[in-house]
Design an enzyme around this catalytic site. Structure first.
Site, PDB file in Angstrom:
ATOM      1  N   CYS A 174      -2.357   0.483   9.863  1.00  0.00           N
ATOM      2  CA  CYS A 174      -1.610  -0.783   9.932  1.00  0.00           C
ATOM      3  C   CYS A 174      -1.658  -1.581   8.628  1.00  0.00           C
ATOM      4  CB  CYS A 174      -2.169  -1.628  11.078  1.00  0.00           C
ATOM      5  SG  CYS A 174      -1.725  -0.878  12.668  1.00  0.00           S
ATOM      6  N   PRO A 175      -0.563  -2.266   8.277  1.00  0.00           N
ATOM      7  CA  PRO A 175       0.681  -2.435   9.051  1.00  0.00           C
ATOM      8  C   PRO A 175       1.658  -1.256   8.972  1.00  0.00           C
ATOM      9  CG  PRO A 175       0.797  -3.678   7.009  1.00  0.00           C
ATOM     10  CD  PRO A 175      -0.576  -3.083   7.051  1.00  0.00           C
ATOM     11  N   GLY A 176       1.385  -0.241   8.143  1.00  0.00           N
ATOM     12  CA  GLY A 176       2.246   0.940   8.217  1.00  0.00           C
ATOM     13  C   GLY A 176       2.841   1.420   6.904  1.00  0.00           C
TER      14      GLY A 176
ATOM     15  N   LYS B 252     -12.720   4.138  -1.097  1.00  0.00           N
ATOM     16  CA  LYS B 252     -12.817   2.752  -1.585  1.00  0.00           C
ATOM     17  C   LYS B 252     -14.060   2.626  -2.458  1.00  0.00           C
ATOM     18  CE  LYS B 252      -9.385   1.899   1.163  1.00  0.00           C
ATOM     19  NZ  LYS B 252      -8.028   1.619   0.685  1.00  0.00           N
TER      20      LYS B 252
ATOM     21  N   SER C 156       0.826  -1.218   0.000  1.00  0.00           N
ATOM     22  CA  SER C 156       0.000   0.000   0.000  1.00  0.00           C
ATOM     23  C   SER C 156       0.852   1.257   0.000  1.00  0.00           C
ATOM     24  CB  SER C 156      -0.883   0.048   1.249  1.00  0.00           C
ATOM     25  OG  SER C 156      -1.912  -0.863   1.149  1.00  0.00           O
TER      26      SER C 156
HETATM   27  C1  LIG Z   1      -6.119  -0.932   3.650  1.00  0.00           C
HETATM   28  S1  LIG Z   1      -5.648  -1.124   5.303  1.00  0.00           S
HETATM   29  C2  LIG Z   1      -4.498   0.163   5.525  1.00  0.00           C
HETATM   30  C3  LIG Z   1      -3.153  -0.140   4.983  1.00  0.00           C
HETATM   31  C4  LIG Z   1      -2.150   0.928   5.350  1.00  0.00           C
HETATM   32  N1  LIG Z   1      -2.474   2.202   4.747  1.00  0.00           N
HETATM   33  C5  LIG Z   1      -0.763   0.539   4.919  1.00  0.00           C
HETATM   34  O1  LIG Z   1      -0.224   1.202   4.034  1.00  0.00           O
HETATM   35  O2  LIG Z   1      -0.201  -0.407   5.465  1.00  0.00           O
HETATM   36  C6  LIG Z   1      -7.025  -0.527   6.166  1.00  0.00           C
HETATM   37  C7  LIG Z   1      -6.826  -0.436   7.658  1.00  0.00           C
HETATM   38  O3  LIG Z   1      -7.883   0.353   8.185  1.00  0.00           O
HETATM   39  C8  LIG Z   1      -8.134  -0.098   9.486  1.00  0.00           C
HETATM   40  N2  LIG Z   1      -9.450   0.407   9.891  1.00  0.00           N
HETATM   41  C9  LIG Z   1     -10.654   0.121   9.358  1.00  0.00           C
HETATM   42  N3  LIG Z   1     -11.622   0.792  10.015  1.00  0.00           N
HETATM   43  C10 LIG Z   1     -11.001   1.524  10.968  1.00  0.00           C
HETATM   44  C11 LIG Z   1     -11.448   2.427  11.958  1.00  0.00           C
HETATM   45  N4  LIG Z   1     -12.741   2.721  12.102  1.00  0.00           N
HETATM   46  N5  LIG Z   1     -10.540   3.002  12.765  1.00  0.00           N
HETATM   47  C12 LIG Z   1      -9.225   2.726  12.631  1.00  0.00           C
HETATM   48  N6  LIG Z   1      -8.745   1.876  11.706  1.00  0.00           N
HETATM   49  C13 LIG Z   1      -9.618   1.280  10.890  1.00  0.00           C
HETATM   50  C14 LIG Z   1      -8.022  -1.611   9.387  1.00  0.00           C
HETATM   51  O4  LIG Z   1      -7.723  -2.174  10.639  1.00  0.00           O
HETATM   52  C15 LIG Z   1      -6.878  -1.772   8.384  1.00  0.00           C
HETATM   53  O5  LIG Z   1      -5.649  -1.997   9.041  1.00  0.00           O
END
Ligand SMILES: C[S@@+](CC[C@H](N)C(=O)[O-])C[C@H]1O[C@@H](n2cnc3c(N)ncnc32)[C@H](O)[C@@H]1O
Length: 358
Positions: free
Chosen positions: A224-226, A309, A191
């Site tokens: 996450c994961p970052g 999304k 990502s």
């Molecule tokens: C597509 S992943 C993010 C990947 C991240 N941008 C990366 O580059 O590694 C989406 C993340 O959004 C988190 N998420 C979804 N709904 C959330 C919320 N209401 N509050 C905080 N985190 C949320 C999920 O746990 C997931 O880790």
């Protein structure tokens, strides 16, 4: 009939078609889009042939969501003879040359599909001989000039191509409209490439300097994961990373990241405000857009970069609606904002939005 050719991700033809129809109508250019689902491009046929050129001059790829490249098509060449494909293409370009504009570069391209990729090697070879022919005929500068008109030959099959041109301020500078990046091996997720591409292609160098200051603060919602946090840390920013998941340990060891296992919809910045808000949470687009609006209107963040999304069918309509509400809220403020929306090469079923406060 003249047309505007737009390249897009395979499967996004209907979205690009809707967008081109809407944007053309705003410019009082009327016509209809033609495409086959999955082919990776759309042709917008203009009722008035002069409108294709008008669109080519007024509609910049950077100001569209789903177009990777836009080309004014002068003709479609079918049944190119196998023994000499070059001559008809060369003649076509020479016939439509405009002495008022210098042709500064040649792009021989194909769709970003499995069938298109089979043409890649052929396109590269064809470009070499066509370039020589055009230069010999004084139809292309000897040194590449990015500020000149672009000559495009878009092959859909070995014996079929669309020939056209693009204007320097409106085209994508990248071959096939694709900005490729190398995955940074220390990043914790792929990502990361989405945010890197957004930073490098949606922000000017001056905007990059302004937003990504060393020592600046950012919030990353859904971190996450970052992967996105990695891009911020890489630019020496302090990051509040919000997510219930696990964050990469190497990022934590940088000393620049604080991880909060909290809900991104209710989290507020530790010191009242940050320079940049980024958000990659998988949530409904209108909900994310409303949240981004809250942060910008209340000035919890100066700028925002986020993904919407789009797992649904009507992507263009969904984006337009979500952004209309957000834009209306921002327009009520004294500040002005530069807003860009792009379906980036590294995006999947999503688009990236950047909103910079001026
Ligand atoms: C597509 S992943 C993010 C990947 C991240 N941008 C990366 O580059 O590694 C989406 C993340 O959004 C988190 N998420 C979804 N709904 C959330 C919320 N209401 N509050 C905080 N985190 C949320 C999920 O746990 C997931 O880790």
């Amino acid at each position: 009939m003249a047309s505007l050719l737009g390249y897009c991700r395979a499967g996004y033809e209907a979205d690009l078609a809707n967008e081109l129809s809407a944007r053309a109508a705003q410019l009082q250019c009327y016509g209809y889009p033609k495409f086959v689902r999955g082919q990776g491009y759309v042709e917008f046929d203009c009722y008035n042939p002069a409108d294709a050129d008008k669109l080519g001059q007024r509609l910049a790829v950077a100001d569209t969501v789903f177009a990777r490249q836009l080309v004014v098509v002068t003709s479609t060449l079918d049944d190119l003879p196998r023994e000499d494909r070059l001559s008809p293409v060369l003649q076509e370009i020479i016939d439509h040359d405009d002495s008022a504009m210098v042709n500064g570069l040649l792009l021989v391209e194909h769709a970003d599909t499995d069938e298109g990729k089979e043409l890649a090697k052929f396109c590269r070879k064809f470009a070499v001989v066509l370039r020589q022919g055009l230069r010999k005929g004084n139809c292309l500068t000897y040194k590449e000039k990015p500020q000149g008109r672009g000559v495009h030959v878009f092959f859909t099959q070995f014996d079929r191509c669309l020939v056209g041109y693009s204007y320097p301020d409106c085209r994508s500078a990248y071959a096939n409209g694709i900005y490729r990046l190398k995955f940074p091996s220390a990043a914790p997720s792929r990502s990361t490439l989405k945010l890197e591409e957004a930073i490098l292609t949606m922000l000017t160098p001056a905007q990059q300097q302004q937003v990504f200051r060393e020592g600046g603060r950012a919030v990353d919602l859904g971190a996450c994961p970052g992967g996105w946090t990695y891009q911020l840390v890489h630019r020496q920013m302090y990051v509040e990373a919000i997510d219930n998941g696990l964050i990469d340990e190497k990022l934590m060891a940088s000393g620049l990241v604080e991880h909060f296992a909290a809900d991104g919809f209710t989290y507020r910045p530790q010191f009242g405000r940050v320079d940049l808000l980024v958000c990659d949470m998988i949530e409904q687009p209108d909900r994310v857009a409303r949240l981004m609006g809250d942060w910008l209107v209340n000035r919890w963040a100066e700028h925002a970069i986020f993904n919407l999304k789009l797992p649904m069918k009507k992507r263009y309509e969904t984006v337009t609606q979500a952004m209309a509400d957000l834009t209306a809220r921002l327009q009520k403020l004294d500040d002005s904002f530069v807003i860009r929306l792009r379906h980036l090469y590294h995006d999947r079923d999503e688009i990236t939005v950047s909103i910079l406060r001026e």
